[in-house]
Scaffold this active site. Structure first.
Site, PDB file in Angstrom:
ATOM      1  N   PRO A  92      -8.630 -30.702 -17.251  1.00 43.41           N
ATOM      2  CA  PRO A  92      -8.245 -29.280 -17.236  1.00 43.41           C
ATOM      3  C   PRO A  92      -6.823 -29.080 -16.724  1.00 43.41           C
ATOM      4  O   PRO A  92      -6.233 -28.027 -16.940  1.00 43.41           O
ATOM      5  CB  PRO A  92      -9.267 -28.629 -16.298  1.00 43.41           C
ATOM      6  CG  PRO A  92      -9.934 -29.745 -15.571  1.00 43.41           C
ATOM      7  CD  PRO A  92      -9.758 -30.996 -16.377  1.00 43.41           C
ATOM      8  N   GLU A 119     -14.431 -35.613 -10.207  1.00 45.23           N
ATOM      9  CA  GLU A 119     -13.146 -34.916 -10.005  1.00 45.23           C
ATOM     10  C   GLU A 119     -12.007 -35.552 -10.809  1.00 45.23           C
ATOM     11  O   GLU A 119     -10.851 -35.188 -10.648  1.00 45.23           O
ATOM     12  CB  GLU A 119     -12.780 -34.905  -8.517  1.00 45.23           C
ATOM     13  CG  GLU A 119     -13.775 -34.157  -7.642  1.00 45.23           C
ATOM     14  CD  GLU A 119     -13.914 -32.690  -8.030  1.00 45.23           C
ATOM     15  OE1 GLU A 119     -12.888 -32.012  -8.167  1.00 45.23           O
ATOM     16  OE2 GLU A 119     -15.066 -32.241  -8.200  1.00 45.23           O
ATOM     17  N   ARG A 161     -10.336 -33.652 -39.341  1.00 40.19           N
ATOM     18  CA  ARG A 161     -10.284 -32.798 -40.528  1.00 40.19           C
ATOM     19  C   ARG A 161      -8.885 -32.747 -41.153  1.00 40.19           C
ATOM     20  O   ARG A 161      -8.721 -32.276 -42.271  1.00 40.19           O
ATOM     21  CB  ARG A 161     -10.818 -31.390 -40.229  1.00 40.19           C
ATOM     22  CG  ARG A 161     -10.002 -30.585 -39.283  1.00 40.19           C
ATOM     23  CD  ARG A 161     -10.704 -29.302 -38.917  1.00 40.19           C
ATOM     24  NE  ARG A 161     -10.672 -28.292 -39.961  1.00 40.19           N
ATOM     25  CZ  ARG A 161      -9.608 -27.553 -40.283  1.00 40.19           C
ATOM     26  NH1 ARG A 161      -8.467 -27.717 -39.639  1.00 40.19           N
ATOM     27  NH2 ARG A 161      -9.681 -26.644 -41.236  1.00 40.19           N
ATOM     28  N   ASP A 176      -5.187 -22.166 -42.389  1.00 38.84           N
ATOM     29  CA  ASP A 176      -5.803 -22.210 -41.057  1.00 38.84           C
ATOM     30  C   ASP A 176      -5.000 -21.356 -40.086  1.00 38.84           C
ATOM     31  O   ASP A 176      -3.772 -21.374 -40.130  1.00 38.84           O
ATOM     32  CB  ASP A 176      -5.733 -23.631 -40.458  1.00 38.84           C
ATOM     33  CG  ASP A 176      -6.760 -24.569 -41.052  1.00 38.84           C
ATOM     34  OD1 ASP A 176      -7.614 -24.102 -41.819  1.00 38.84           O
ATOM     35  OD2 ASP A 176      -6.675 -25.773 -40.731  1.00 38.84           O
TER      36      ASP A 176
HETATM   37  N1  ADE Z   1     -12.489 -31.708 -18.422  1.00 38.09           N
HETATM   38  C1  ADE Z   1     -13.041 -30.665 -17.778  1.00 38.09           C
HETATM   39  N2  ADE Z   1     -12.590 -29.496 -18.243  1.00 38.09           N
HETATM   40  C2  ADE Z   1     -11.691 -29.805 -19.241  1.00 38.09           C
HETATM   41  C3  ADE Z   1     -10.868 -29.042 -20.100  1.00 38.09           C
HETATM   42  N3  ADE Z   1     -10.832 -27.712 -20.056  1.00 38.09           N
HETATM   43  N4  ADE Z   1     -10.092 -29.695 -20.981  1.00 38.09           N
HETATM   44  C4  ADE Z   1     -10.100 -31.038 -21.025  1.00 38.09           C
HETATM   45  N5  ADE Z   1     -10.838 -31.822 -20.241  1.00 38.09           N
HETATM   46  C5  ADE Z   1     -11.637 -31.217 -19.343  1.00 38.09           C
END
Ligand code: ADE
Length: 273
Positions: A92, A119, A161, A176
């Site tokens: 994230p 984590e 794709r 797209d």
């Molecule tokens: N792992 C946990 N959340 C994530 C996200 N939003 N994007 C990529 N990997 C992740």
């Protein structure tokens, strides 16, 4: 294209056997290999995590199994030159995954994904491989999942794709949302199929008119409307020079006007739809 995924949940990636990606694999267009990270542990409990240095909640993935796993995967192919892999690390805290990145990855011969749990992975693993490989830390959106496996499914589908011969109709990605070209930066508008009337709702007349010019214009106006409503940030980023007079008129109806900096801003309250 070859794709390797190292994970503690290979079964999570079962959907890669289904539909578009599954068919691409069956046809030999995509060579996907799943690896269980625990195969590179050496203790009875097959431990892949440990407590974080510095304290804090959660666990961190140990570097040793990742190092051994990635070395083994890398040993199966070239790590430099044209055939070298891209190491894609879902997190994230990565850069946003975009259609542009999907297009870039689709042009590479080999991708290695390292979905983490807990984590995340001990930082030294990423730093070590970044010295030798093209490493991309990538986020699929501003939310936190329990692990990187779902992001891998998302990214593999977006990339697969785009591979030549994977989608039935080569034209299908042309319009797209987010694709480059005439509709660049606009979201796709609504689509309809038969029957012409359903629950008293008719298909927009123009689509049955057979008039390609009017249909193209209508689609573009719908794309502008949808983008204005759902993604005003895309309108703000859009280059007014890439738009024609009708586009500008439609955007003006929606409350957008080019400002002195050449970018669009809301001139007034948008007309309610
Ligand atoms: N792992 C946990 N959340 C994530 C996200 N939003 N994007 C990529 N990997 C992740």
């Amino acid at each position: 294209m070859r794709i390797d995924v190292v994970t503690i949940f290979p079964e999570y990636l079962e959907p890669l056997n289904v539909s578009l990606v599954g068919k691409a694999r069956a046809r030999g267009q995509l060579d996907v290999r799943l690896h269980d990270l625990r195969d590179w542990t050496h203790d009875r409990h097959r431990t892949v995590d440990d407590t974080p240095y510095g304290g804090g909640p959660g666990m961190v993935m140990k570097p040793e199994p990742w190092g051994e796993a990635l070395d083994a995967v890398l040993a199966a192919g070239p790590s430099a030159g044209d055939g070298a892999p891209v190491l894609v690390v879902p997190t994230p805290s990565g850069r946003p995954f975009t259609q542009e990145l999907a297009v870039e990855l689709a042009a590479r011969p080999w991708l290695i994904f390292t979905p983490a749990r807990y984590e995340g992975i001990d930082r030294r693993v990423i730093d070590d491989y970044a010295e030798r490989l093209d490493v991309r830390e990538v986020s699929i959106g501003d939310y936190v999942l329990a692990g990187g496996e779902a992001p891998v499914l998302v990214m593999v589908e977006a990339v697969a794709r785009l591979l030549p011969g994977v989608l039935g109709n080569a034209e299908s990605h042309r319009d797209d949302s987010f694709a480059p070209g005439a509709m660049a930066g606009l979201l796709e508008g609504p689509v309809y199929t038969k029957p012409p009337e359903w629950r008293g709702r008719a298909v927009p007349e123009v689509l049955i008119s057979g008039h390609h010019g009017r249909i193209g214009r209508w689609r573009r106006d719908e794309a502008l409307r949808r983008t204005s409503t759902h993604r005003p940030d895309l309108v703000e980023r859009c280059d007014p020079a890439a738009l024609d007079k009708r586009d500008l008129a439609t955007l003006a109806e929606l409350g957008w006007e080019p400002g002195p900096d050449g970018r669009f801003g809301r001139a007034s309250r948008p007309v309610e739809e």
